[in-house]
Design an enzyme around this catalytic site. Structure first.
Site, PDB file in Angstrom:
ATOM      1  N   ASP A  43      34.372  37.806  39.689  1.00  6.77           N
ATOM      2  CA  ASP A  43      34.482  38.418  38.361  1.00  6.77           C
ATOM      3  C   ASP A  43      33.214  39.186  38.009  1.00  6.77           C
ATOM      4  O   ASP A  43      32.108  38.740  38.331  1.00  6.77           O
ATOM      5  CB  ASP A  43      34.739  37.312  37.316  1.00  6.77           C
ATOM      6  N   ASN A  90      46.696  41.082  36.864  1.00  6.48           N
ATOM      7  CA  ASN A  90      45.909  42.329  36.982  1.00  6.48           C
ATOM      8  C   ASN A  90      46.773  43.595  36.958  1.00  6.48           C
ATOM      9  O   ASN A  90      46.268  44.685  36.709  1.00  6.48           O
ATOM     10  CB  ASN A  90      45.039  42.333  38.247  1.00  6.48           C
ATOM     11  N   TRP A  91      48.090  43.444  37.190  1.00 11.01           N
ATOM     12  CA  TRP A  91      48.978  44.618  37.117  1.00 11.01           C
ATOM     13  C   TRP A  91      48.943  45.226  35.722  1.00 11.01           C
ATOM     14  O   TRP A  91      49.275  46.397  35.534  1.00 11.01           O
ATOM     15  CB  TRP A  91      50.432  44.235  37.434  1.00 11.01           C
ATOM     16  N   GLU A 112      34.863  20.804  43.026  1.00  9.15           N
ATOM     17  CA  GLU A 112      33.635  20.928  42.227  1.00  9.15           C
ATOM     18  C   GLU A 112      33.471  22.387  41.799  1.00  9.15           C
ATOM     19  O   GLU A 112      33.699  23.295  42.598  1.00  9.15           O
ATOM     20  CB  GLU A 112      32.417  20.501  43.060  1.00  9.15           C
TER      21      GLU A 112
HETATM   22  C1  FPP Z   1      37.268  41.260  38.814  1.00  9.48           C
HETATM   23  O1  FPP Z   1      36.264  42.012  38.153  1.00  9.48           O
HETATM   24  C2  FPP Z   1      37.603  41.865  40.102  1.00  9.48           C
HETATM   25  C3  FPP Z   1      38.816  42.350  40.482  1.00  9.48           C
HETATM   26  C4  FPP Z   1      40.025  42.327  39.630  1.00  9.48           C
HETATM   27  C5  FPP Z   1      39.025  42.974  41.791  1.00  9.48           C
HETATM   28  C6  FPP Z   1      38.293  42.285  42.923  1.00  9.48           C
HETATM   29  C7  FPP Z   1      38.404  43.094  44.141  1.00  9.48           C
HETATM   30  C8  FPP Z   1      37.395  43.329  44.994  1.00  9.48           C
HETATM   31  C9  FPP Z   1      36.038  42.772  44.893  1.00  9.48           C
HETATM   32  C10 FPP Z   1      37.662  44.152  46.184  1.00  9.48           C
HETATM   33  C11 FPP Z   1      38.001  43.213  47.293  1.00  9.48           C
HETATM   34  C12 FPP Z   1      38.784  43.864  48.302  1.00  9.48           C
HETATM   35  C13 FPP Z   1      39.522  43.209  49.232  1.00  9.48           C
HETATM   36  C14 FPP Z   1      40.264  43.967  50.260  1.00  9.48           C
HETATM   37  C15 FPP Z   1      39.629  41.738  49.253  1.00  9.48           C
HETATM   38  P1  FPP Z   1      36.623  42.626  36.744  1.00  9.48           P
HETATM   39  O2  FPP Z   1      37.111  44.004  36.943  1.00  9.48           O
HETATM   40  O3  FPP Z   1      37.590  41.712  36.034  1.00  9.48           O
HETATM   41  O4  FPP Z   1      35.245  42.621  36.033  1.00  9.48           O
HETATM   42  P2  FPP Z   1      34.968  42.554  34.464  1.00  9.48           P
HETATM   43  O5  FPP Z   1      35.337  41.160  34.028  1.00  9.48           O
HETATM   44  O6  FPP Z   1      33.508  42.805  34.366  1.00  9.48           O
HETATM   45  O7  FPP Z   1      35.803  43.615  33.816  1.00  9.48           O
END
Ligand code: FPP
Length: 245
Positions: free
Chosen positions: A15, A63-64, A202
């Site tokens: 996150d 997330n969609w 944990e």
């Molecule tokens: C959460 O950060 C992250 C995601 C929804 C996407 C995570 C994906 C990746 C790190 C790419 C990984 C790729 C593969 C192929 C596994 P956020 O956008 O919710 O952050 P925020 O809370 O600061 O808005």
């Protein structure tokens, strides 16, 4: 050799990509790209330490509902990551698996996910589970549906259903439950990740935004884990006896 202070299975909620980018006045897409680099670093460090299984939450069922542009960019990132990363992972003995409902992804992406799983199926140095269109409640429901179907067909007596049997029908049915659950980004919640599997896991909440996560912070999380007494509902004395046995 298995070390009690080293978690065999680490689950991570990645996150903070969006906030990391916004702080730098960059697009959220660049935050996700930086998140992918952090994932590569973390997986490499975890494998060096001897962590057997890493399960990361890349895309949740919820997330969609993000803005369409961000979802499109994320899908493009997954696609290019599958093209660019999987070969290297294969060379490093990583087995890649996806958990979640693939049906909502575009056919080409589904095809690449299947190909990555097939290519790496024989590897056993470390396992990387990528949760994509995954939700903990979805996972419990799909297991319940499979078992209800078996009962309906007369293949299962509901009285014989126990936790071990139920667990085997979950997405990570053949993998031990996570020992350590890390969430970055400063929030302290599960967000529908491995709900059933985290019953005795944990937790470590890191203030770092995911793109800033690094080897030192993984080491800190593992050191914190090493200080915990895992009791699984027993008394401290019972748990210590069991660990010595
Ligand atoms: C959460 O950060 C992250 C995601 C929804 C996407 C995570 C994906 C990746 C790190 C790419 C990984 C790729 C593969 C192929 C596994 P956020 O956008 O919710 O952050 P925020 O809370 O600061 O808005």
């Amino acid at each position: 050799m298995s070390r009690p202070d080293l978690p065999g299975h680490v689950a991570i909620v990645l996150d903070g990509n969006g906030r990391w980018a916004e702080k730098r006045r960059l697009s959220r897409t660049l935050g996700h790209q930086a998140g992918l680099r952090a994932l590569r670093r973390t997986a490499e460090h975890g494998a060096r330490l001897g962590i057997r299984t890493l399960t990361v939450f890349a895309f949740s069922s919820e997330n969609w509902n993000r803005p369409a542009r961000e979802v499109t960019r994320l899908m493009e990132l997954f696609m290019s990551a599958l093209d660019k990363e999987v070969k290297g992972m294969h060379e490093h003995g990583v087995r890649v698996r996806f958990i979640g409902d693939p049906a909502a992804f575009q056919p080409e992406l589904q095809e690449r996910m299947r190909a990555a799983e097939q290519l790496t199926a024989g590897n056993d140095r470390t396992q990387l589970n990528v949760a994509a269109n995954y939700g903990g409640r979805w996972d419990i429901l799909q297991a319940a549906r499979q078992l209800a179907g078996q009962a309906q067909r007369g293949e299962l007596d509901p009285a014989d259903l126990d936790e071990a049997m139920f667990s085997r029908h979950l997405a990570l049915g053949d993998t031990p439950d996570p020992d350590l659950f890390i969430r970055t980004g400063g929030e302290q919640r599960i967000s529908n990740f491995l709900l059933w599997q985290s019953a005795y896991t944990e937790f470590y909440f890191s203030p770092l935004l995911w793109p800033d996560f690094n080897a030192a912070e993984l080491d800190r999380a593992i050191a914190s884990y090493g200080q915990r007494e895992r009791r699984f509902g027993l008394t401290g004395a019972q748990a210590r006896d069991r660990a010595r046995a």
